[in-house]
Motif scaffolding. Structure first.
Motif, PDB file in Angstrom:
ATOM      1  N   PRO A  23       0.814  -1.237  -0.072  1.00  0.00           N
ATOM      2  CA  PRO A  23      -0.076  -0.049  -0.046  1.00  0.00           C
ATOM      3  C   PRO A  23       0.623   1.215   0.009  1.00  0.00           C
ATOM      4  O   PRO A  23       1.757   1.358   0.359  1.00  0.00           O
ATOM      5  CB  PRO A  23      -0.796  -0.173   1.242  1.00  0.00           C
ATOM      6  CG  PRO A  23      -0.776  -1.627   1.768  1.00  0.00           C
ATOM      7  CD  PRO A  23       0.549  -2.165   1.233  1.00  0.00           C
ATOM      8  N   ALA A  24       0.438   2.347  -0.676  1.00  0.00           N
ATOM      9  CA  ALA A  24       1.186   3.533  -0.738  1.00  0.00           C
ATOM     10  C   ALA A  24       1.362   3.998   0.557  1.00  0.00           C
ATOM     11  O   ALA A  24       2.518   4.583   0.896  1.00  0.00           O
ATOM     12  CB  ALA A  24       0.334   4.580  -1.613  1.00  0.00           C
ATOM     13  N   SER A  25       0.524   4.017   1.627  1.00  0.00           N
ATOM     14  CA  SER A  25       0.765   4.532   2.916  1.00  0.00           C
ATOM     15  C   SER A  25       2.063   3.941   3.804  1.00  0.00           C
ATOM     16  O   SER A  25       2.469   4.316   4.763  1.00  0.00           O
ATOM     17  CB  SER A  25      -0.371   4.266   3.839  1.00  0.00           C
ATOM     18  OG  SER A  25      -0.880   3.183   3.862  1.00  0.00           O
ATOM     19  N   ALA A  26       2.264   2.664   3.265  1.00  0.00           N
ATOM     20  CA  ALA A  26       3.220   1.838   4.163  1.00  0.00           C
ATOM     21  C   ALA A  26       4.575   1.927   3.374  1.00  0.00           C
ATOM     22  O   ALA A  26       5.491   1.591   4.257  1.00  0.00           O
ATOM     23  CB  ALA A  26       2.570   0.222   4.373  1.00  0.00           C
ATOM     24  N   ALA A  27       4.614   2.153   2.085  1.00  0.00           N
ATOM     25  CA  ALA A  27       5.836   2.011   1.449  1.00  0.00           C
ATOM     26  C   ALA A  27       6.963   3.000   1.566  1.00  0.00           C
ATOM     27  O   ALA A  27       8.061   2.687   1.997  1.00  0.00           O
ATOM     28  CB  ALA A  27       5.664   2.040  -0.066  1.00  0.00           C
ATOM     29  N   PRO A  28       6.615   4.432   1.765  1.00  0.00           N
ATOM     30  CA  PRO A  28       7.505   5.283   2.228  1.00  0.00           C
ATOM     31  C   PRO A  28       7.973   5.321   3.743  1.00  0.00           C
ATOM     32  O   PRO A  28       7.180   4.588   4.468  1.00  0.00           O
ATOM     33  CB  PRO A  28       7.010   6.821   1.713  1.00  0.00           C
ATOM     34  CG  PRO A  28       5.573   6.386   1.013  1.00  0.00           C
ATOM     35  CD  PRO A  28       5.372   5.004   1.344  1.00  0.00           C
ATOM     36  N   GLY A  29       9.244   5.919   3.880  1.00  0.00           N
ATOM     37  CA  GLY A  29       9.430   5.841   5.364  1.00  0.00           C
ATOM     38  C   GLY A  29       8.672   6.912   6.204  1.00  0.00           C
ATOM     39  O   GLY A  29       7.916   7.585   5.611  1.00  0.00           O
ATOM     40  N   ASP A  30       9.008   7.029   7.513  1.00  0.00           N
ATOM     41  CA  ASP A  30       8.232   8.026   8.338  1.00  0.00           C
ATOM     42  C   ASP A  30       9.271   9.163   8.745  1.00  0.00           C
ATOM     43  O   ASP A  30      10.571   8.972   8.668  1.00  0.00           O
ATOM     44  CB  ASP A  30       7.534   7.303   9.470  1.00  0.00           C
ATOM     45  CG  ASP A  30       6.352   6.441   9.283  1.00  0.00           C
ATOM     46  OD1 ASP A  30       5.678   6.725   8.287  1.00  0.00           O
ATOM     47  OD2 ASP A  30       6.524   5.378   9.875  1.00  0.00           O
ATOM     48  N   ALA A  31       8.711  10.174   9.193  1.00  0.00           N
ATOM     49  CA  ALA A  31       9.483  11.230   9.658  1.00  0.00           C
ATOM     50  C   ALA A  31       8.683  12.135  10.707  1.00  0.00           C
ATOM     51  O   ALA A  31       7.532  12.145  10.669  1.00  0.00           O
ATOM     52  CB  ALA A  31      10.012  12.156   8.707  1.00  0.00           C
ATOM     53  N   SER A  32       9.376  12.504  11.715  1.00  0.00           N
ATOM     54  CA  SER A  32       8.679  13.333  12.966  1.00  0.00           C
ATOM     55  C   SER A  32       9.372  14.287  13.499  1.00  0.00           C
ATOM     56  O   SER A  32      10.803  14.129  13.225  1.00  0.00           O
ATOM     57  CB  SER A  32       8.088  12.357  13.850  1.00  0.00           C
ATOM     58  OG  SER A  32       9.147  11.733  14.439  1.00  0.00           O
ATOM     59  N   ALA A  33       9.028  15.187  14.207  1.00  0.00           N
ATOM     60  CA  ALA A  33       9.862  16.380  14.662  1.00  0.00           C
ATOM     61  C   ALA A  33       9.113  17.137  15.869  1.00  0.00           C
ATOM     62  O   ALA A  33       7.874  17.114  15.687  1.00  0.00           O
ATOM     63  CB  ALA A  33      10.135  17.345  13.954  1.00  0.00           C
ATOM     64  N   HIS A  34       9.937  17.407  16.778  1.00  0.00           N
ATOM     65  CA  HIS A  34       9.125  18.077  17.813  1.00  0.00           C
ATOM     66  C   HIS A  34      10.095  19.206  18.626  1.00  0.00           C
ATOM     67  O   HIS A  34      11.255  19.005  18.477  1.00  0.00           O
ATOM     68  CB  HIS A  34       8.435  17.453  19.119  1.00  0.00           C
ATOM     69  CG  HIS A  34       9.192  16.446  19.828  1.00  0.00           C
ATOM     70  ND1 HIS A  34       9.518  15.152  19.390  1.00  0.00           N
ATOM     71  CD2 HIS A  34      10.078  16.892  20.729  1.00  0.00           C
ATOM     72  CE1 HIS A  34      10.479  14.886  20.426  1.00  0.00           C
ATOM     73  NE2 HIS A  34      10.861  15.584  21.249  1.00  0.00           N
ATOM     74  N   GLY A  35       9.640  20.246  19.106  1.00  0.00           N
ATOM     75  CA  GLY A  35      10.545  21.264  19.781  1.00  0.00           C
ATOM     76  C   GLY A  35      11.220  21.076  21.035  1.00  0.00           C
ATOM     77  O   GLY A  35      12.430  21.308  21.219  1.00  0.00           O
TER      78      GLY A  35
END
Length: 252
Positions: A23-35
């Motif tokens: 599925p398209a939602s599972a193929a790419p990697g993830d990224a996140s950020a917070h202050g």
């Protein structure tokens, strides 16, 4: 009938190709950020937990803004801006956290206040790998010493009391996670605790970004991958249709 079954087999083959694609939602990697984020147990048993402030995620919301954080006696900041994005065409991800006007009073009794005009963490994940960096502007470390504007990965400064370490400050902390992702913490303070733990125990992070690993370059079930699949369908269906037409003429 056999000719028609040949055309159907071609369609089933392409359908199976699409169904087997992730599925398209599972193929790419993830990224996140917070202050900023803190989880502390201070002297006297006072628990202080706050954040993450202005959290952003590649799955949404992809940006975050927080006007100011104020935890009396521990941390005060100005504006926090974060972003986390994914490029479905390349599978790459990027995340960034910028915290302005930082004043860290948690260690003030031992080192004096730690201040910075800008504290930034950033990371990128591509098919070549995952990299991260931190930048500091206008930094003042009190009695703790000095640190570069762009600290080397995992630059550590220890805080001690009568020769015993009570805290550790890591600049440009880079943690390689088990899933292949990279977490970059621009500033990470750890209170060690123990018998001489005059300040308490726990962790405080200012500006954090996590990336990767990168996902598949072209998810087959969406976007460019879908057009590619339709192209494959055309390559199979057109020759098959020509065979059907020729055989019908021969039968006539």
């Amino acid at each position: 009938m056999r000719v028609r079954m040949t055309g159907l087999a071609g369609l089933v083959a392409v359908a199976a190709l699409l169904a087997a694609a992730p599925p398209a939602s599972a193929a790419p990697g993830d990224a996140s950020a917070h202050g900023a984020e803190l989880d502390l147990s201070l002297l006297g048993g006072n628990a202080v937990t706050a954040g993450p402030f202005a959290a952003a995620d590649a799955n949404g919301p992809t940006t975050g803004t927080f006007a100011a954080a104020d935890v009396p006696g521990v941390l005060k900041t100005g504006v926090v801006d974060t972003s986390a994005t994914r490029d479905d065409k390349t599978g790459g991800v990027h995340s960034r956290a910028v915290t302005a006007d930082v004043r860290l009073d948690l260690l003030a009794s031992a080192t004096g206040a730690i201040t910075a005009e800008v504290v930034e963490a950033e990371c990128d994940a591509t098919q070549k790998g995952v990299v991260g960096r931190s930048k500091l502007a206008g930094v003042g470390l009190g009695r703790l010493g000095e640190v570069a504007v762009e600290p080397a990965p995992n630059t550590v400064l220890d805080v001690d009391l009568v020769g015993v370490d009570i805290a550790r400050v890591v600049f440009n902390e880079q943690v390689r996670n088990r899933d292949g992702s990279l977490t970059v913490n621009a500033i990470h303070v750890t209170l060690i605790g123990g018998v001489l733990g005059a300040l308490g125990s726990g962790d405080l992070v200012v500006s954090s970004a996590t990336c990767g690993p990168a996902g598949l370059p072209i998810p087959m079930a969406s976007g460019a991958g879908l057009w590619l699949a339709l192209g494959l369908l055309g390559l199979i269906a057109v020759p098959t249709g020509a065979v059907v037409l020729r055989r019908r003429r021969a039968m006539a």
